[in-house]
Write a protein that holds these residues in place. Structure first.
Motif, PDB file in Angstrom:
ATOM      1  N   TYR A 184       0.458  -1.370   0.032  1.00 49.95           N
ATOM      2  CA  TYR A 184      -0.156   0.042   0.306  1.00 49.95           C
ATOM      3  C   TYR A 184       1.192   1.449  -0.176  1.00 49.95           C
ATOM      4  O   TYR A 184       2.155   0.982   0.724  1.00 49.95           O
ATOM      5  N   PHE A 244       0.365   5.916   0.493  1.00 52.76           N
ATOM      6  CA  PHE A 244      -0.144   6.660   0.843  1.00 52.76           C
ATOM      7  C   PHE A 244       0.530   7.784   1.180  1.00 52.76           C
ATOM      8  O   PHE A 244       1.652   8.232   0.416  1.00 52.76           O
ATOM      9  N   TYR A 247       0.328  11.525   3.245  1.00 49.12           N
ATOM     10  CA  TYR A 247       0.159  12.299   3.791  1.00 49.12           C
ATOM     11  C   TYR A 247       0.427  13.240   4.236  1.00 49.12           C
ATOM     12  O   TYR A 247       1.853  13.953   3.306  1.00 49.12           O
ATOM     13  N   LEU A 293      -4.282  12.332   6.013  1.00 46.08           N
ATOM     14  CA  LEU A 293      -4.360  11.136   4.805  1.00 46.08           C
ATOM     15  C   LEU A 293      -4.447  11.754   3.888  1.00 46.08           C
ATOM     16  O   LEU A 293      -6.218  12.742   4.023  1.00 46.08           O
ATOM     17  N   ARG A 335      -4.662   6.699  -1.111  1.00 44.13           N
ATOM     18  CA  ARG A 335      -4.246   5.874  -0.612  1.00 44.13           C
ATOM     19  C   ARG A 335      -4.297   5.177  -2.039  1.00 44.13           C
ATOM     20  O   ARG A 335      -5.101   5.489  -2.697  1.00 44.13           O
ATOM     21  N   ARG A 355       3.659   1.025   2.981  1.00 42.97           N
ATOM     22  CA  ARG A 355       3.180   0.032   3.640  1.00 42.97           C
ATOM     23  C   ARG A 355       2.972  -1.280   3.133  1.00 42.97           C
ATOM     24  O   ARG A 355       2.195  -1.925   1.910  1.00 42.97           O
ATOM     25  N   GLY A 375      -4.356  -3.653   5.739  1.00 44.99           N
ATOM     26  CA  GLY A 375      -4.347  -2.109   4.335  1.00 44.99           C
ATOM     27  C   GLY A 375      -5.009  -0.793   4.977  1.00 44.99           C
ATOM     28  O   GLY A 375      -5.340   0.081   4.123  1.00 44.99           O
ATOM     29  N   ILE A 420      -6.177   2.470   6.806  1.00 46.96           N
ATOM     30  CA  ILE A 420      -5.580   3.583   6.966  1.00 46.96           C
ATOM     31  C   ILE A 420      -4.545   3.776   8.271  1.00 46.96           C
ATOM     32  O   ILE A 420      -5.795   3.414   9.691  1.00 46.96           O
ATOM     33  N   GLN A 421      -4.070   4.315   9.009  1.00 49.94           N
ATOM     34  CA  GLN A 421      -3.725   4.907   9.700  1.00 49.94           C
ATOM     35  C   GLN A 421      -4.603   6.317   9.901  1.00 49.94           C
ATOM     36  O   GLN A 421      -3.486   6.799   9.381  1.00 49.94           O
ATOM     37  N   TYR A 422      -4.137   6.395  11.573  1.00 49.14           N
ATOM     38  CA  TYR A 422      -5.215   7.777  12.143  1.00 49.14           C
ATOM     39  C   TYR A 422      -4.176   8.064  13.169  1.00 49.14           C
ATOM     40  O   TYR A 422      -4.110   7.612  13.773  1.00 49.14           O
TER      41      TYR A 422
END
Lengths: 115, 114
Positions: free
Chosen positions: A33, A35, A37, A47, A50, A95, B100, B102-104
């Motif tokens: 994955y 992303f 940010y 975010l 993604r 990730r 997968g 999302i990290q917040y």
């Protein structure tokens, strides 16, 4: 180990124009994955967008879109119709899908919006 | 909706003093929790992550430790701070068990060790 490279420490764009931020990564994995940010002056990481590596279609979120080139290991962010509120540090992150919880971040690109 | 709280927002501590930073998540259960550190002008580095109570993994050997005494509480500690511990510390969470997702991130703690 995976690495993420952002080669543009700083970028600037005129308000309402389009800007593209670059990101390349190195991995031996086929599924992962990616992303983007955003970190405004408040320092909170937000975010933006993604991308799942197994999907060929580029992700889009309103004015934000990516150009994902899996073979080239490139993941650039395009911001259209730039607004003053877009001014921030932008971080690209990787990730793995295999058990490792780690988000690997690039060093960031500082985006300035010129009124 | 889910929210993440992190405190304090800023902290100035002398070298050799202890540290305790706290992070809590609301509106979800059994989250995966993370502590990151951001040195000035650099990206984030993962320090610890946890997939459950008392289940802590360390990514980088540090002068720091982490604990998770409750499902939605994650604490970053040190017995004796070093100058090199200065930085911006961010807590994050994601839905456990969903690949997968999302990290917040929380709002962060700016730590200055003098």
């Amino acid at each position: 180990a995976q690495t993420v490279t952002q080669s543009q420490p700083e970028m600037s764009v005129q308000e309402a124009e389009t800007v593209t931020l670059s990101c390349t990564y190195d991995t031996s994995e086929s599924d992962y994955y990616l992303f983007w940010y955003k970190q405004p002056p408040s320092r909170q990481m937000i975010l933006v967008i993604r991308q799942e590596a197994y999907k060929q279609q580029n992700a889009t979120e309103n004015r934000f879109s990516v150009n994902f080139q899996k073979a080239a290991k490139s993941f650039s962010l395009k911001i259209s119709d730039s607004q003053l509120g877009d001014a921030a540090m932008y971080f690209c992150a990787y990730r793995s899908t295999f058990g490792n919880e780690k988000l690997t971040f690039g060093t960031g690109t500082r985006l300035t919006i010129i009124p | 909706s889910q929210t993440i709280h992190q405190w304090p927002a800023t902290l100035v501590q002398p070298v050799g003093s202890p540290l305790s930073l706290e992070c809590t998540v609301e509106g979800t259960s059994n989250p995966n929790l993370y502590w990151y550190r951001q040195a000035a002008g650099r990206g984030l580095q993962l320090l610890f992550y946890s997939i459950g109570i008392d289940q802590i993994s360390s990514e980088v050997p540090q002068n720091l430790s982490a604990s998770r005494p409750q499902d939605r509480q994650f604490i970053l500690s040190s017995k004796k701070l070093l100058l090199s511990d200065s930085g911006f510390y961010l807590c994050a969470w994601r839905n456990g068990g969903i690949l997968g997702d999302i990290q917040y991130f929380g709002a962060g703690t700016r730590l200055s060790v003098l």
